[in-house]
Design a protein around this motif. Structure first.
Motif, PDB file in Angstrom:
ATOM      1  N   TYR A  59       0.860  -1.187   0.000  1.00 53.26           N
ATOM      2  CA  TYR A  59       0.000   0.000   0.000  1.00 53.26           C
ATOM      3  C   TYR A  59       0.891   1.230   0.000  1.00 53.26           C
ATOM      4  O   TYR A  59       1.967   1.221   0.597  1.00 53.26           O
ATOM      5  N   TYR A  60       0.413   2.287  -0.616  1.00 56.97           N
ATOM      6  CA  TYR A  60       1.187   3.512  -0.705  1.00 56.97           C
ATOM      7  C   TYR A  60       0.307   4.732  -0.471  1.00 56.97           C
ATOM      8  O   TYR A  60      -0.874   4.749  -0.843  1.00 56.97           O
ATOM      9  N   ALA A  61       0.907   5.740   0.105  1.00 53.78           N
ATOM     10  CA  ALA A  61       0.253   7.037   0.161  1.00 53.78           C
ATOM     11  C   ALA A  61       0.206   7.612  -1.244  1.00 53.78           C
ATOM     12  O   ALA A  61       1.112   7.361  -2.064  1.00 53.78           O
ATOM     13  N   ASP A  62      -0.816   8.361  -1.545  1.00 49.86           N
ATOM     14  CA  ASP A  62      -0.958   8.939  -2.883  1.00 49.86           C
ATOM     15  C   ASP A  62       0.246   9.814  -3.241  1.00 49.86           C
ATOM     16  O   ASP A  62       0.647   9.882  -4.407  1.00 49.86           O
ATOM     17  N   SER A  63       0.821  10.448  -2.248  1.00 50.12           N
ATOM     18  CA  SER A  63       1.917  11.383  -2.494  1.00 50.12           C
ATOM     19  C   SER A  63       3.200  10.695  -2.963  1.00 50.12           C
ATOM     20  O   SER A  63       4.085  11.354  -3.523  1.00 50.12           O
TER      21      SER A  63
END
Length: 123
Positions: A59-63
């Motif tokens: 999972y990743y932050a959008d940034s």
């Protein structure tokens, strides 16, 4: 009990790449999901990336999506954060964390934390 030690931080220029490592000691490393968080000066700590114990899901932050990649090597008890195309706004202290309950974007779900490593990106 899991102890986490981050390394690989430093001062780089915008557009450069950096790879952070987090070495774990203690039992059952492969039972834990692992995550990276960061805290910039004057800001709250925020989620960056997380990976399940089996590496099947991340999972990743959008940034950071498309620029950062989280991976783990259970044989080496290590989790990595490959950071490409770094920006000045990526400047922060980066923390790795371990969660027995599974990968999460939520800070409170993590049971163990490292001491952090500083990443500074000059523009």
């Amino acid at each position: 009990q899991v102890q986490l030690v981050e390394s690989g931080g430093g001062l780089v220029q915008a557009g450069d790449s950096l790879r952070l490592s987090c070495a774990a000691s203690g039992r059952s490393f492969r039972s834990y999901a692992l995550g990276w968080f960061r805290q910039a000066p004057g800001k709250e700590r925020e989620f960056v990336a997380a990976i399940t114990w089996s590496s099947t899901t991340s999972y990743y932050a959008d940034s950071v999506k498309g620029r950062f990649t989280i991976s783990r090597d259970n044989a080496k008890n290590t989790v990595y954060l490959q950071m490409n195309s770094l920006k000045a706004e990526d400047t922060a202290v980066y923390y790795c964390a371990a969660a027995i309950r599974g990968a999460s974007r939520v800070e409170s779900m993590y049971d163990y934390w490292g001491q952090g490593t500083q990443v500074t990106v000059s523009s």
